[in-house]
Design an enzyme around this catalytic site. Structure first.
Site, PDB file in Angstrom:
ATOM      1  N   PRO A  85     -29.081  59.117 113.603  1.00  0.00           N
ATOM      2  CA  PRO A  85     -30.112  60.014 113.061  1.00  0.00           C
ATOM      3  C   PRO A  85     -29.824  60.400 111.605  1.00  0.00           C
ATOM      4  O   PRO A  85     -30.703  60.836 110.887  1.00  0.00           O
ATOM      5  CB  PRO A  85     -30.036  61.248 113.965  1.00  0.00           C
ATOM      6  CG  PRO A  85     -29.262  60.850 115.153  1.00  0.00           C
ATOM      7  CD  PRO A  85     -28.365  59.733 114.729  1.00  0.00           C
ATOM      8  N   GLU A 120     -21.570  61.663 121.270  1.00  0.00           N
ATOM      9  CA  GLU A 120     -21.876  62.447 120.053  1.00  0.00           C
ATOM     10  C   GLU A 120     -21.766  61.594 118.790  1.00  0.00           C
ATOM     11  O   GLU A 120     -22.125  62.031 117.708  1.00  0.00           O
ATOM     12  CB  GLU A 120     -20.893  63.628 119.947  1.00  0.00           C
ATOM     13  CG  GLU A 120     -20.982  64.606 121.101  1.00  0.00           C
ATOM     14  CD  GLU A 120     -22.424  65.048 121.337  1.00  0.00           C
ATOM     15  OE1 GLU A 120     -22.922  64.883 122.453  1.00  0.00           O
ATOM     16  OE2 GLU A 120     -23.061  65.523 120.367  1.00  0.00           O
ATOM     17  N   ARG A 169     -39.899  39.474 113.313  1.00  0.00           N
ATOM     18  CA  ARG A 169     -41.285  38.986 113.221  1.00  0.00           C
ATOM     19  C   ARG A 169     -41.644  38.578 111.789  1.00  0.00           C
ATOM     20  O   ARG A 169     -42.611  37.841 111.570  1.00  0.00           O
ATOM     21  CB  ARG A 169     -42.286  39.996 113.753  1.00  0.00           C
ATOM     22  CG  ARG A 169     -42.433  41.261 112.970  1.00  0.00           C
ATOM     23  CD  ARG A 169     -43.369  42.227 113.655  1.00  0.00           C
ATOM     24  NE  ARG A 169     -44.746  41.798 113.602  1.00  0.00           N
ATOM     25  CZ  ARG A 169     -45.548  41.959 112.539  1.00  0.00           C
ATOM     26  NH1 ARG A 169     -45.065  42.472 111.428  1.00  0.00           N
ATOM     27  NH2 ARG A 169     -46.793  41.574 112.578  1.00  0.00           N
ATOM     28  N   ASP A 226     -50.299  43.005 107.761  1.00  0.00           N
ATOM     29  CA  ASP A 226     -49.849  44.060 108.678  1.00  0.00           C
ATOM     30  C   ASP A 226     -50.201  45.450 108.175  1.00  0.00           C
ATOM     31  O   ASP A 226     -50.293  45.669 106.976  1.00  0.00           O
ATOM     32  CB  ASP A 226     -48.312  44.011 108.752  1.00  0.00           C
ATOM     33  CG  ASP A 226     -47.876  43.026 109.810  1.00  0.00           C
ATOM     34  OD1 ASP A 226     -48.759  42.507 110.508  1.00  0.00           O
ATOM     35  OD2 ASP A 226     -46.685  42.771 109.905  1.00  0.00           O
TER      36      ASP A 226
HETATM   37  N1  LIG Z   1     -32.828  58.561 115.620  1.00  0.00           N
HETATM   38  C1  LIG Z   1     -31.994  57.485 115.580  1.00  0.00           C
HETATM   39  N2  LIG Z   1     -32.135  56.414 114.769  1.00  0.00           N
HETATM   40  O1  LIG Z   1     -31.123  55.585 115.025  1.00  0.00           O
HETATM   41  N3  LIG Z   1     -30.322  56.055 116.008  1.00  0.00           N
HETATM   42  C2  LIG Z   1     -30.830  57.233 116.369  1.00  0.00           C
HETATM   43  C3  LIG Z   1     -30.306  58.136 117.407  1.00  0.00           C
HETATM   44  O2  LIG Z   1     -31.000  59.103 117.712  1.00  0.00           O
HETATM   45  N4  LIG Z   1     -29.110  57.926 118.026  1.00  0.00           N
HETATM   46  C4  LIG Z   1     -28.604  58.981 118.899  1.00  0.00           C
HETATM   47  C5  LIG Z   1     -27.157  59.220 118.648  1.00  0.00           C
HETATM   48  N5  LIG Z   1     -26.383  58.005 118.805  1.00  0.00           N
HETATM   49  C6  LIG Z   1     -24.948  58.293 118.737  1.00  0.00           C
HETATM   50  C7  LIG Z   1     -24.437  58.400 117.328  1.00  0.00           C
HETATM   51  C8  LIG Z   1     -24.514  59.594 116.635  1.00  0.00           C
HETATM   52  C9  LIG Z   1     -24.023  59.646 115.345  1.00  0.00           C
HETATM   53  C10 LIG Z   1     -23.464  58.522 114.789  1.00  0.00           C
HETATM   54  C11 LIG Z   1     -23.451  57.357 115.533  1.00  0.00           C
HETATM   55  N6  LIG Z   1     -23.918  57.302 116.795  1.00  0.00           N
HETATM   56  C12 LIG Z   1     -26.830  56.966 117.881  1.00  0.00           C
HETATM   57  C13 LIG Z   1     -28.300  56.702 117.954  1.00  0.00           C
END
Ligand SMILES: Nc1nonc1C(=O)N1CCN(Cc2ccccn2)CC1
Length: 246
Positions: A88, A116, A154, A169
């Protein structure tokens, strides 16, 4: 172009690789794709991939050793690869980034975290880029990796029927796509716009431009900040204005 996905749930991603246009692109060797199970690189006593956070607090953190080993294994089979962490906190993924990635000569290694997050030392020493698919928190990075691979694959030349459809697109040149219709010509008393049945390609193109402008104005006016009205769009707007003023 090769995609390697590091994950604790390879079956999720293997299913994605086994359907539709993505499966066909892999079968036709337009792209290579594989998964690596991070747990296969957890050589500690309990095969654990996570542990409690230093400093206390809730949740678990992914341990560095399995991730380091899995990333190095994935990079072994590629001369030039880019390690991307799904998170995120990452840069927002969008169509422009998809276009860049699809034209890249590099291979991609996607790191799908759970819990986490991952130990910061892996991020600092192995990760080249951090990407987010949106400002919300999921249970893991696998869906984000699949969203990104779908949008990128794609666009790889030869994957879509006619490359032209990639050009048209939604979000290409910062406009939404025009409305689509297909058979039957009348459905539930609703008919297809006559112009689309006319065979007059100039008029059809004009109608499609007008449809795209209308939808972008209504659904995503923010896209005009990225690319202001073209002179053709201004002409369409003037025509609408005069029609409304009559
Ligand atoms: N929004 C998103 N866009 O890409 N990934 C997300 C997403 O919500 N997540 C949830 C937490 N995960 C665990 C995590 C947290 C911090 C660092 C690495 N890994 C990853 C993927």
């Amino acid at each position: 172009m090769k995609f390697t996905v590091l994950t604790l749930f390879p079956e999720m991603v293997d299913a994605f690789f086994s359907h539709g246009m993505i499966a066909r692109a892999i079968e036709n060797e337009l792209v290579k794709a594989s998964t690596v199970n991070i747990r296969d690189f957890a050589f500690n006593r309990h095969n654990s991939v996570d542990d409690r956070p230093y400093g206390g607090g809730c949740g678990m953190v992914m341990r560095p050793e399995p991730l380091f080993a899995a990333i190095h294994e994935a990079k072994r089979f590629s001369s030039d690869s880019r390690v991307i962490l799904m998170s995120p906190q990452g840069a927002p993924f969008d169509q422009a980034r998809a276009v860049d990635m699809a034209s890249s000569s590099q291979d991609f290694v996607f790191v799908c975290g759970r819990y986490e997050g991952i130990d910061e030392r892996v991020f600092l020493s192995c990760v080249d880029e951090e990407l987010s698919i949106g400002d919300y928190v999921m249970t893991g990075g696998e869906l984000a990796a699949m969203v990104i691979m779908d949008a990128v694959i794609r666009l790889v030349p030869g994957v879509l029927g006619g490359d032209a459809s990639a050009e048209l697109d939604s979000f290409r040149n910062n406009r939404l796509e025009h409305a689509h219709y297909t058979r039957p010509s009348v459905y539930n008393g609703m008919s297809v716009p006559d112009v689309l049945l006319s065979g007059n390609h100039e008029k059809i193109e004009k109608w499609r431009q007008s449809s795209s402008l209308k939808r972008t104005l209504l659904k995503r006016p923010d896209l005009f900040d990225k690319r202001p009205f073209s002179s053709e769009e201004k002409d369409i707007l003037k025509k609408w204005y005069h029609e409304m003023e009559q």
